[in-house]
Structures are given as C-alpha cells and as structure tokens.
Design a protein around this motif. Structure first.
Motif, PDB file in Angstrom:
ATOM      1  N   VAL A 167       0.860  -1.182   0.000  1.00 47.52           N
ATOM      2  CA  VAL A 167       0.000   0.000   0.000  1.00 47.52           C
ATOM      3  C   VAL A 167       0.894   1.229   0.000  1.00 47.52           C
ATOM      4  O   VAL A 167       1.645   1.463   0.955  1.00 47.52           O
ATOM      5  N   TRP A 168       0.821   1.994  -1.065  1.00 47.56           N
ATOM      6  CA  TRP A 168       1.605   3.232  -1.187  1.00 47.56           C
ATOM      7  C   TRP A 168       0.777   4.350  -0.575  1.00 47.56           C
ATOM      8  O   TRP A 168      -0.226   4.776  -1.125  1.00 47.56           O
ATOM      9  N   VAL A 169       1.197   4.828   0.604  1.00 48.20           N
ATOM     10  CA  VAL A 169       0.364   5.763   1.364  1.00 48.20           C
ATOM     11  C   VAL A 169       0.431   7.163   0.773  1.00 48.20           C
ATOM     12  O   VAL A 169       1.418   7.565   0.153  1.00 48.20           O
ATOM     13  N   HIS A 170      -0.650   7.896   0.960  1.00 55.36           N
ATOM     14  CA  HIS A 170      -0.788   9.292   0.518  1.00 55.36           C
ATOM     15  C   HIS A 170      -0.626   9.444  -0.993  1.00 55.36           C
ATOM     16  O   HIS A 170      -0.335  10.545  -1.474  1.00 55.36           O
ATOM     17  N   MET A 171      -0.781   8.366  -1.737  1.00 56.42           N
ATOM     18  CA  MET A 171      -0.585   8.395  -3.188  1.00 56.42           C
ATOM     19  C   MET A 171       0.802   8.946  -3.559  1.00 56.42           C
ATOM     20  O   MET A 171       0.998   9.480  -4.646  1.00 56.42           O
ATOM     21  N   GLY A 172       1.751   8.816  -2.623  1.00 53.14           N
ATOM     22  CA  GLY A 172       3.111   9.271  -2.876  1.00 53.14           C
ATOM     23  C   GLY A 172       3.327  10.763  -2.692  1.00 53.14           C
ATOM     24  O   GLY A 172       4.437  11.262  -2.936  1.00 53.14           O
ATOM     25  N   LEU A 173       2.308  11.491  -2.249  1.00 52.47           N
ATOM     26  CA  LEU A 173       2.411  12.950  -2.110  1.00 52.47           C
ATOM     27  C   LEU A 173       2.798  13.327  -0.684  1.00 52.47           C
ATOM     28  O   LEU A 173       2.781  12.510   0.230  1.00 52.47           O
ATOM     29  N   SER A 174       3.136  14.607  -0.506  1.00 55.07           N
ATOM     30  CA  SER A 174       3.585  15.087   0.799  1.00 55.07           C
ATOM     31  C   SER A 174       3.545  16.615   0.811  1.00 55.07           C
ATOM     32  O   SER A 174       3.281  17.252  -0.222  1.00 55.07           O
ATOM     33  N   ARG A 175       3.821  17.213   1.963  1.00 52.88           N
ATOM     34  CA  ARG A 175       3.918  18.670   2.062  1.00 52.88           C
ATOM     35  C   ARG A 175       5.102  19.194   1.240  1.00 52.88           C
ATOM     36  O   ARG A 175       5.133  20.367   0.876  1.00 52.88           O
ATOM     37  N   GLU A 176       6.059  18.338   0.961  1.00 54.25           N
ATOM     38  CA  GLU A 176       7.233  18.753   0.183  1.00 54.25           C
ATOM     39  C   GLU A 176       6.966  18.720  -1.322  1.00 54.25           C
ATOM     40  O   GLU A 176       7.774  19.223  -2.104  1.00 54.25           O
ATOM     41  N   LEU A 177       5.823  18.136  -1.726  1.00 51.04           N
ATOM     42  CA  LEU A 177       5.479  18.052  -3.146  1.00 51.04           C
ATOM     43  C   LEU A 177       4.022  18.463  -3.312  1.00 51.04           C
ATOM     44  O   LEU A 177       3.114  17.643  -3.213  1.00 51.04           O
TER      45      LEU A 177
END
Length: 367
Positions: free
Chosen positions: A240-250
C-alpha cells in the motif's frame, strides 16, 4: 448533493451539535455477509467506515488512551481501523518531530508492544481493530524478521499488517532520517517472504503500508525510482503506497503527470494499492474543483485499488474535534465518487477483500 452533505455533517458533528442518526446508523451488522440492507447515499454519511491508516501512538510524548480513541470511532460510526504505531520516534519529551528539529528519529518496536497490550486490555465492542507492525527500519533490514518473531511469540496471530514504514520521508530529513539506500532494498527478502506466508489461522498475505515520497517541489520525481525498485523486486507482496506518494514537500506536481505515474504502476503491479489518507491531499489537491474532478475520474477507474484513512496521530493534546476534522477532510472526495467506487473505497470492500475478512460492503440503494 445537499442532502448527502447534510448526512455527512451529521456524522461528523454527532455529539458536538446534538445531531443524531438512529434510523440510518452504521453498525457492524450492516457489513456482515448476507446482510440485505442497502446504503442510502442521500441520507447516510459519505465518511469512510474503514480508517486503514491511524496512528495510535504519537512520535513522542503521551498517547491518547485507547478507550478514548474507541469512543471517537463509535461516535463517527467508523467500524474498521488499522492500529499503526510510529515507524520513526523522537524523544519522549517531544510530541511531534517538527517541534524538535534537532532530535534524532529512531525506529522502535516499543509502540507495537504498547498497542498490542492496550488492545487486549481494552478491545472495543463496535469496532474491529487490525494491529500493525510499525517498527521496521527499511535502511537496516537485517533484524526485521527476528523482531517479527518476537511479536509473534508474545502476541500470536495478532499482527496482520505492517506499516506505516518509511522508504523516504523528506519531512524527517531535519531529524537525520535518510532515504533508504537502493542496495538495501535487496536485503528485504527474508521479512517480505514472511509477510507473503504468514502463520496462524489465516493464510492471507500481510500487507505493508509504505511512505515513499515521489519527490519535492524542486525535483518532483527525485525519489520515484525507490518505490519502483521495491515493486520490481517484490511484485507478489501486497503493498500500500500511502498518501498516493504525495507530501507537504510536493504540492505542485501536475495532476495529469501524477496519475500517469500511478496508473502505469498500478497496471504493471497487480498487488499494488494506494491509500488516500492525510489531509495534504485535500489541502493541496482535492479541494480544488478542476483538480478534484481529475482525481475523481482516476479513483473511479482504479476503485478496486484504493484504501481510505485519516493519518490521525493520537497524541494526548488532541481531542474528538481533531479526529472528526481529519475524517471530514480525508473523506471529502468520497461524495463525488460513482457508486461502485464509493462502495469499494468508502464502504470498505477493498479492505475486506485485501484482508479476506468475513465482511462485505452493502450495496448502494437504487432510485
């Protein structure tokens, strides 16, 4: 749409505003196989019934008592919850890593033991909890299988998930966390094999939830190769790739490019799933109408590959209103999904299938 939103608002403000749902209340019986009751999207909440990403332990400091957390689930009619620890911990005097920027983050197994002990002492009646192993340091995999055995010896057949574990989490770089070296990924063989072949009454492989930033605003795809390498080497593990790979840095990744990356990998690796936890997805992407419509189309297309979750971190400085807000924002996009996607994601069918549970999501009421 207005009526549907009112149903969700009622769920979120259940005890804060006196709004009570009785006739349409969600409960575990509704999700048992063979139940004939349908789910009315016009009168019942669009908030998820499965929180597949919830941290019962904070980065440091004191945690909310599990009994209090259980009451939050009951009030919001959340029926299935993954019990995560924290994969990278800071000293006890800190509650969040960003409040202690010089503190060293270190993986620890102690919060997994705490979660298990609390679970056996205070197991909830109306919510089904799934305990997860959050201790692994993916950069130092040599003792992960051994520690899995320790947990199994102490709590047999209890831990049926792994994660959230960090492949690369840029938010922790200030705390001396580093991206997992690509050569270390090849050293995961032993524990990934154990996840594929668990012991006990269920032969269902154990999923692993991985935090893997795609990149940053300056270099949007800088770390994508790491997740691609994990998938290439372990295609038979449910990941399971969490947060669809996104973050506050992207926060500036073009949505079209983002879904192109995800679609390519979902098509190539049938065991890969995504979770849509964490409010960063709402704040930076889903709340904007034009962008939201793009992601709704993507989620409808890949609706059997998506899990919901809050990414709530249960530090004792938080209360019901904080969890309710996280549920509200991370469930926001559910109201725009088609019926099949809503049933698979918000009503938990993907989760039940992944875990081979004796539950099923109710059908959506027609007409």
């Amino acid at each position: 749409m207005v009526i549907r939103q009112l149903g969700a608002i009622c769920a979120i403000t259940l005890l804060l505003s006196g709004c009570i749902q009785t006739q349409n209340a969600r409960n575990i019986e509704m999700f048992k196989k063979g139940n004939s009751q349908c789910y009315n999207r016009t009168t019942m909440p669009h908030t998820f019934v499965v929180d597949a990403h919830n941290h019962f332990r904070p980065f440091g400091g004191k945690a909310l008592p599990i009994n209090e957390l259980n009451s939050y689930f009951e009030r919001l009619e959340i029926l299935f919850v993954n019990v995560f620890g924290i994969g990278q911990m800071v000293p006890l005097e800190c509650d969040y890593f960003y409040n202690c920027p010089s503190a060293l983050v270190k993986p620890s197994i102690k919060n997994d033991f705490s979660n298990a002990a609390n679970y056996y002492e205070h197991a909830p009646q109306g919510t089904r909890l799934t305990l997860s192993m959050s201790f692994p340091d993916l950069n130092a995999p040599q003792d992960i299988a051994y520690k899995m055995e320790l947990l199994e010896q102490e709590y047999p057949n209890t831990f049926t998930w792994m994660g959230e574990v960090n492949l690369v989490k840029q938010a922790l770089f200030i705390n001396r966390h580093r991206a997992t070296a690509i050569e270390n990924i090849a050293q995961w063989d032993e524990f990934m094999a154990k996840l594929r072949s668990p012991r006990g009454p269920s032969s269902t492989p154990i999923p692993i939830s991985i935090h893997a930033d795609i990149g940053s605003n300056k270099e949007p795809e800088k770390y994508l190769y790491l997740m691609e390498e994990v998938l290439r080497q372990y295609p038979d593990n449910p990941i399971v790739w969490v947060h669809m790979g996104l973050s506050r840095e992207l926060t500036n990744l073009d949505p079209k490019r983002h879904t192109e990356i995800l679609s390519r990998l979902l098509d190539k690796y049938p065991k890969l799933m995504l979770d849509i936890s964490w409010r960063v997805l709402y704040d930076e992407y889903f709340k904007h109408d034009a962008i939201r419509d793009h992601y709704v189309a993507f989620l409808n297309q890949y609706s059997t590959r998506i899990l919901p979750g809050s990414d709530f971190v249960a530090t004792d400085t938080k209360r019901f209103k904080h969890y309710a807000k996280e549920v509200e924002l991370t469930s926001y996009i559910n109201q725009f999904l088609d019926d099949d996607a809503f049933r698979n994601i918000a009503l938990g069918q993907n989760y039940f299938d992944l875990m081979n549970l004796d539950f099923e999501a109710p059908e959506i009421c027609k007409g």
